[in-house]
Design a protein around this motif. Structure first.
Motif, PDB file in Angstrom:
ATOM      1  N   THR A  27       6.404  -0.944   3.589  1.00 56.35           N
ATOM      2  CA  THR A  27       6.391  -1.748   4.817  1.00 56.35           C
ATOM      3  C   THR A  27       6.497  -0.818   6.016  1.00 56.35           C
ATOM      4  O   THR A  27       7.291   0.132   6.013  1.00 56.35           O
ATOM      5  CB  THR A  27       7.540  -2.767   4.810  1.00 56.35           C
ATOM      6  N   HIS A  52      -3.863  -8.610   6.625  1.00 52.41           N
ATOM      7  CA  HIS A  52      -2.435  -8.343   6.748  1.00 52.41           C
ATOM      8  C   HIS A  52      -1.852  -9.184   7.882  1.00 52.41           C
ATOM      9  O   HIS A  52      -2.459  -9.296   8.950  1.00 52.41           O
ATOM     10  CB  HIS A  52      -2.172  -6.862   7.079  1.00 52.41           C
ATOM     11  N   ASN A  53      -0.693  -9.713   7.675  1.00 50.75           N
ATOM     12  CA  ASN A  53      -0.002 -10.452   8.722  1.00 50.75           C
ATOM     13  C   ASN A  53       0.982  -9.548   9.452  1.00 50.75           C
ATOM     14  O   ASN A  53       1.464  -8.562   8.906  1.00 50.75           O
ATOM     15  CB  ASN A  53       0.741 -11.649   8.123  1.00 50.75           C
ATOM     16  N   MET A  54       1.289  -9.919  10.675  1.00 55.40           N
ATOM     17  CA  MET A  54       2.285  -9.199  11.452  1.00 55.40           C
ATOM     18  C   MET A  54       3.555 -10.038  11.513  1.00 55.40           C
ATOM     19  O   MET A  54       3.488 -11.241  11.747  1.00 55.40           O
ATOM     20  CB  MET A  54       1.783  -8.981  12.890  1.00 55.40           C
ATOM     21  N   GLU A  78       6.081 -14.757  12.623  1.00 53.76           N
ATOM     22  CA  GLU A  78       4.808 -14.433  11.977  1.00 53.76           C
ATOM     23  C   GLU A  78       3.648 -14.626  12.948  1.00 53.76           C
ATOM     24  O   GLU A  78       3.602 -15.618  13.681  1.00 53.76           O
ATOM     25  CB  GLU A  78       4.585 -15.334  10.761  1.00 53.76           C
ATOM     26  N   ILE A  87       4.476  -4.677   9.007  1.00 55.42           N
ATOM     27  CA  ILE A  87       3.307  -4.985   8.177  1.00 55.42           C
ATOM     28  C   ILE A  87       3.587  -4.422   6.794  1.00 55.42           C
ATOM     29  O   ILE A  87       3.914  -3.234   6.649  1.00 55.42           O
ATOM     30  CB  ILE A  87       2.020  -4.341   8.709  1.00 55.42           C
TER      31      ILE A  87
END
Ligand SMILES: [Cu+2]
Length: 648
Positions: free
Chosen positions: A212, A233-235, A249, A265
């Protein structure tokens, strides 16, 4: 950065209040600022402002509690300079804040100047020149304050710093001359050529499966807000502008010029592909869409260097994360009711030199003869009287520990990111676009969040309003301004003089000699009021002032009312004309929306432009048509932008 230019000196300091031994370091940077040649987008060599012969300039990295010393030598030869450390409160050291003619004189060519301050805030900041629109020529970089007690420290493996920026092929002095000239009566801001990540178009960030990353993103640009997203990919947002937040999110964020956002991330577990990430400029800010505008930049999360770097997919719309929904990690509650409310309206209008200026109400910022801080220190008891700072620095004097509200009404169809020096503010309210004046809305303090988001730069939407609140607990002279550099140049700034008598006690007689030497080198006075009058501090004759207002008895205040009503009225007419002429948007031949003319019927160029230009700009943003009568072609791929709407 070369080792020779930064020295860390570890000093053990025993704090009386603590039985433990803390380590505070002094971090010293020796910065020789000078010209180098660079070509970050691969399209044009150009002179840029580098440090120690290098560009991009180095990221500054310190640890919470460190003392930072920056020894500057200005080797530009042809320009003065300064450094501002954006977002740092400079508590006790307002004279190290950096804005020229506010808290210091410019650093003269060939001269030295030392910044010396202690950093008591963790997080993501940046530094940049705060002199004459200079930083877009390259003098801007990240400033990171590492935090051993980062509340998310157990949730990530590595930190990554990514700057995003717009980029111009031309140098600022020439662009500024054109921007402010009567040849540009509508105030069209020069449009950049490229977007950059870490000052390149080829940024690759190595990602290892399962790890991460704490990604610190900084918009160090001059003008363009940026939409940022990572494919696949999410932040998880955990910090904005140096303020830790509860995790939130996001799939896509908007970063205005000067804003920062840190997010976690988590890498994928497999290494079968690399992933693009994109910054896409907010092209609604632009008054034209030049052929050479390359408004996207792609970088890559690289899991396997042997695999291809895929092209980014284009988005049909930007679903922007609403930063007003964030909550600070410390849950600091809403401050109490304000002791003082400053209401400012954003207006663009012409003065009689034909240039297009930016106003808060009826004042376009014009720097004083004496740096405002030095007026504080040389005006005795009169330092609490705003008159001594001159009309055109737009001063507001605050008492120590007052609660202050800033209400900003946008009477302009552009988006403006507002920044306050010396503080974070609580962001109490942001209207949706076109909401009009805050005073005329039905929003009351009961509508404000119990735990407001805090940051130091907030975006005001077109023709909307915002309400900010802060506590005047930091004696100093602090600018409040739009962080679009063009609008700083055209005057969209005001000055807060906070606790001036306390400042006299803490800083009186203590401005370092090298600061004063730069004033002497440039023949800038360091005592007296805004007009450098030391005998009669209330006599401001000779203070620097902007060009005269428009003829025919129109005051700026009148223009506010007139512009507002004409915008409203002509928008209606314009839309009707547009429907009549255009058919579907973008159809060739549907040109000339009727109100985009640069010369008025009354034969008085400045008179007329001040009214038609905002309308035309608004229309082109609404309809996709440009002020020169051309239309955006379909290949320019106008995306739909969904900005968060807030209603009661
Ligand atoms: Cu602005």
């Amino acid at each position: 950065m070369a080792f020779s230019n930064v020295h860390r000196l570890l000093l053990p300091i025993a704090f009386l209040s603590s039985i433990s031994l803390s380590l505070a370091a002094t971090v010293t940077y020796d910065f020789e600022i000078g010209w180098v040649t660079a070509n970050p987008d691969g399209k044009a060599d150009r002179p840029v402002i580098g440090i120690n012969g290098q560009w991009p300039v180095p990221a500054m990295e310190v640890t919470l509690g460190d003392r930072v010393i920056v020894n500057v030598l200005n080797s530009l030869g042809n320009q003065s300079t300064s450094l501002h450390f954006h977002g740092l409160f400079m508590n006790g050291s307002t004279h190290m804040d950096g804005p020229v003619q506010v808290s210091q004189c410019p650093i003269a060519p060939g001269s030295r100047f030392t910044y010396d301050f202690v950093v008591n805030q963790p997080g993501t900041y940046w530094y940049h020149s705060h002199n004459k629109g200079q930083y877009p020529d390259g003098l801007r970089g990240a400033f990171i304050v590492h935090d051993p007690e980062n509340p998310y420290k157990d949730q990530f493996d590595e930190e990554v710093v990514i700057t995003v920026s717009d980029w111009y092929h031309d140098e600022m002095p020439g662009l500024i001359t054109f921007f402010m000239s009567k040849e540009n009566p509508g105030g069209a801001e020069p449009v950049p050529q490229s977007a950059l990540f870490n000052d390149t178009k080829e940024l690759k960030v190595a990602f290892q499966p399962g790890k991460t990353y704490f990604v610190r993103m900084v918009n160090i640009g001059a003008f363009a807000g940026q939409h940022v997203w990572f494919e696949g990919h999410n932040m998880t947002i955990v910090e904005v502008d140096g303020v830790y937040t509860h995790p939130a999110e996001a799939s896509l964020i908007y970063l205005s010029a000067a804003q920062r956002c840190s997010f976690l991330i988590t890498a994928k577990n497999e290494t079968g592909a690399n992933y693009p990430f994109v910054a896409s400029m907010d092209t609604t800010l632009f008054d034209s869409f030049p052929e050479d505008l390359d408004y996207n930049v792609t970088g890559w999360l690289v899991y396997d260097g042997a695999l291809p770097l895929p092209e980014a997919a284009l988005l049909d719309e930007f679903d922007v994360f609403d930063d007003m929904t964030l909550q600070p990690f410390d849950d600091e509650p809403l401050f109490g009711e304000p002791d003082q409310t400053v209401t400012l309206s954003v207006i663009m209008a012409n003065l009689n030199d034909g240039g297009n200026y930016a106003f808060f109400d009826n004042i376009t910022y014009t720097a004083a003869k004496v740096p405002t801080l030095y007026t504080v220190l040389s005006s005795g008891d009169l330092a609490t009287n705003p008159e001594v700072y001159g009309e055109y620095t737009h001063p507001f004097v605050l008492e120590k520990d007052q609660i202050v509200d800033i209400v900003v009404n946008n009477i302009d169809p552009g988006r403006h990111p507002f920044h306050l020096h010396g503080h974070n503010f609580q962001a109490l309210w942001r209207s949706e676009e076109e909401a009009g004046l805050f005073e005329e809305s039905n929003v009351t303090s009961a509508s404000f969040p119990a735990i407001p988001m805090r940051r130091d730069t907030l975006v005001l939407y077109p023709d909307g309003n915002i309400v900010l609140r802060f506590k005047a607990d930091n004696p100093g002279v602090w600018l409040f301004h739009c962080h679009i550099e063009w609008h700083v140049i055209s005057g969209l700034a005001a000055t807060f003089v906070e606790a001036p008598l306390a400042l006299q006690q803490s800083l009186g007689g203590k401005i370092p000699q090298d600061h004063l030497d730069n004033c002497a080198a440039l023949s800038i006075p360091t005592t007296g009021n805004a007009a450098a009058n030391t005998a009669d501090l209330l006599d401001l004759s000779g203070q620097p002032s902007p060009p005269k207002p428009l003829p025919e008895g129109f005051t700026a205040r009148g223009i506010v009312a007139l512009t507002f009503s004409i915008v409203t009225g002509l928008l209606g007419v314009g839309v009707i004309v547009w429907y009549g002429l255009a058919g579907d948007e973008g159809r060739p031949g549907a040109q000339g929306v009727g109100v985009g003319g640069e010369k008025g019927e009354k034969g008085d160029e400045t008179y007329t432009c001040s009214r038609t230009a905002p309308v035309a700009r608004h229309l082109e943003r609404t309809t996709g048509r440009l002020i020169d009568g051309t239309t955006m072609n379909s290949s320019q791929n106008i995306m739909r932008v969904l900005y968060p709407k807030r209603t009661l």
